[in-house]
Structures are given as C-alpha cells and as structure tokens.
Motif scaffolding. Structure first.
Motif, mmCIF file in Angstrom:
data_model
loop_
_atom_site.group_PDB
_atom_site.id
_atom_site.type_symbol
_atom_site.label_atom_id
_atom_site.label_comp_id
_atom_site.label_asym_id
_atom_site.label_seq_id
_atom_site.Cartn_x
_atom_site.Cartn_y
_atom_site.Cartn_z
ATOM 1 N N GLY A 1 0.788 -1.230 0.000
ATOM 2 C CA GLY A 1 0.000 0.000 0.000
ATOM 3 C C GLY A 1 0.812 1.268 0.000
ATOM 4 O O GLY A 1 0.340 2.317 -0.456
ATOM 5 N N ARG A 2 2.053 1.233 0.476
ATOM 6 C CA ARG A 2 2.869 2.443 0.529
ATOM 7 C C ARG A 2 3.445 2.824 -0.823
ATOM 8 O O ARG A 2 3.941 3.944 -0.995
ATOM 9 N N SER A 3 3.383 1.932 -1.786
ATOM 10 C CA SER A 3 3.903 2.214 -3.127
ATOM 11 C C SER A 3 2.774 2.127 -4.141
ATOM 12 O O SER A 3 2.141 1.077 -4.280
ATOM 13 N N ARG A 4 2.519 3.225 -4.835
ATOM 14 C CA ARG A 4 1.451 3.226 -5.845
ATOM 15 C C ARG A 4 1.748 2.224 -6.950
ATOM 16 O O ARG A 4 0.862 1.517 -7.428
ATOM 17 N N TYR B 1 1.297 -1.370 -5.687
ATOM 18 C CA TYR B 1 -0.131 -1.688 -5.547
ATOM 19 C C TYR B 1 -0.750 -1.993 -6.910
ATOM 20 O O TYR B 1 -1.518 -2.947 -7.058
ATOM 21 N N ALA C 1 -3.704 -2.835 2.601
ATOM 22 C CA ALA C 1 -3.150 -2.044 1.497
ATOM 23 C C ALA C 1 -4.069 -0.884 1.135
ATOM 24 O O ALA C 1 -3.612 0.246 0.902
ATOM 25 N N ARG D 1 -3.191 3.150 1.545
ATOM 26 C CA ARG D 1 -3.282 4.062 0.401
ATOM 27 C C ARG D 1 -4.216 5.242 0.670
ATOM 28 O O ARG D 1 -4.062 6.305 0.060
ATOM 29 N N ASN D 2 -5.171 5.064 1.568
ATOM 30 C CA ASN D 2 -6.131 6.134 1.859
ATOM 31 C C ASN D 2 -5.654 7.084 2.956
ATOM 32 O O ASN D 2 -6.441 7.903 3.440
#
Length: 284
Positions: A115-118, A121, A171, A175-176
């Motif tokens: 989740g910390r990397s677009r 993900y 994740a 991301r949110n």
C-alpha cells in the motif's frame, strides 16, 4: 431575574443531570433488543421442534443439555471442560489461532509494503484479486502434496486462505492515508518508522480490522473444513464427521451450536479490541 440565573447558558459543555441516565438507557436498549430477538428465535425453534417431534430436528433444550454433558461437565479447575472438550475444542482452537495469527501478521506486513507504493499496488492488485478468488477447497491437493496430512497442512491452508482479506484491506487503508498529514510529517522530518507507527497504521486501522474480522470468520470455517479431511484424529470437525458416520444427529447439532457460539464469542472479542484501539464510533 431569578429564572434567568437558574437557566444554564447556551453552549455550556456540562450535560443536564438527566442526560447521563438517558444515554445509559439508550445504550442498553439495542442490547436488550438483540437478546429479546435471540430468545424469541430459540422459543420458536423449541416450539416447532416439539410440535413436529422429528429425530432430525431436536429441540434446543436437548441440544443444550447434550453440549453440557459432552464438553462442559468437567471440574472447575479445568474451567468445567470435560476430557472430550480437551480432545475436541482445544486442538481446533489451537489450529485456528495459529492460522489466523500467521494470516494477520503476514497480511498486515505485506499490505503495508504494497500500500505504501502506488506502483507496487498497481502491479500486485491483479495477483491479489486472483489469489483471493481461488476457492480454499481447491488448494487442498496442493497443501497435501507439500505438507502431507496433519496439523501443518491444516494450519497452512487456514493461513493461506485467510491472509487475503487482511492484506487487501490493509493495502487499501494505507493508500487512503490523508496526503495532508503526510506533508505535515515531512515538514516535521519524521523518519519512515515514525511515519508508519504514528500516521500510517492509525489511519489504516479501520480497514485493517475490517480485514481481520473477515479473516477470523474464514479461519473458523477453514478450521472445520481442514478437520474433515483424512489424517485428522481430533477436533470439532473430526467429531462432526464421526457423529455423522454414526448417525448421531444430536452430536451433529451440538457441534453446529458450539461452532456458532465460538464464532460469536471470537467476533465479540475482536470487536472489543477494535473499539479499544480506534474508538467506540467505528464498530457497531
């Protein structure tokens, strides 16, 4: 003048004396209503079962007496657990706890990493959705080949199938995270560990617990399913299979009631932890 002096000012933060009892009654009302619905449902079941007098559908009072005599008539020093409970319930709970713990830890760690990397993900999402869609029973031959029959295979099947709700929800929660809060963390020069502990994880907790609740339900289901397979010598699922083989329908119903009670208690415990960590307003 005296009336104005007795009237509390508008906007005062102190509640009226009658507001606290009113809130207590409002909080108790849904709980009483839920118990009333449960009592009515059991009463309808009892009446219908006695009216039809079918061996296939025993009344709840017979099932309750059988559950007590089978698993909960032991000494107080063993929490009233009988020898059958030690052989049936505790091994099942141990397998489920091990599988759920592995799924929770792996799901949270991998979910935070994804989740910390677009880009990560976007690349991993199709694989995650594919793996989540595979029915757990279809994977049994694979786990049998890798682990053979026994407890390791059962724990692995529970963990592998229960990890996906935690991973995907974690994740999505990461991301949110509010971008403004991330900018503030950058201004404050928080390092990666501090951002993760004080910002990312608290923001993702509601989604993490949503995944954990789904994973807990799956773990209970998969625990029973894994104990239906060959190579199992104890557990609730094994007892269910043995009772079905002997046409002992009362024990079958007792196992079903026990599974329902365990699911309710485990979910209630997880809800209590959720409320403690992220506040009373999230879980209902």
């Amino acid at each position: 003048m005296s009336g104005e002096a007795d009237t509390p000012p508008l906007g005062s933060g102190s509640p009226a004396p009658a507001s606290l009892p009113a809130r207590s009654r409002a909080a108790a009302h849904p709980a009483l209503l839920r118990w009333l619905v449960l009592v009515l449902a059991v009463g309808v079941w009892e009446s219908a079962a006695r009216a039809h007098d079918s061996v296939y559908f025993p009344p709840p009072d017979r099932i309750a007496r059988h559950v007590h005599g089978l698993w909960f008539d032991g000494p107080a020093r063993r929490l009233f657990l009988s020898s059958a409970a030690v052989d049936d319930i505790l091994p099942s709970l141990g397998r489920m706890a091990a599988g759920f713990a592995l799924a929770a830890v792996a799901g949270i760690v991998l979910g935070v990493a994804v989740g910390r990397s677009r880009r990560a993900y976007a690349l991993a999402d199709p694989v995650l959705q594919f793996a989540r869609a595979v029915p757990p029973p279809a994977l049994v031959p694979v786990f049998v080949v890798v682990f053979a029959f026994g407890t390791p295979m059962q724990i692995a099947s529970i963990a592998f199938s229960a990890v996906w709700p935690v991973l995907i929800n974690t994740a999505a929660g990461v991301r949110n995270t509010d971008p403004l809060r991330l900018d503030v963390a950058a201004v404050l020069r928080l390092n990666t560990a501090e951002r993760l502990w004080f910002l990312v994880l608290p923001s993702a907790l509601p989604r993490i617990f949503a995944g954990l609740r789904l994973s807990l339900s799956l773990s209970l289901i998969l625990m029973v399913f894994s104990e239906l397979l060959p190579g199992t010598a104890n557990g609730i699922g094994f007892t269910l299979t043995e009772a079905q083989t002997r046409s002992d329908l009362l024990t079958v119903w007792a196992a079903l009631v026990l599974l329902g009670a365990l699911g309710y208690l485990l979910n209630t415990g997880l809800l209590a932890i959720e409320k403690r960590l992220i506040g009373m307003g999230r879980a209902s």
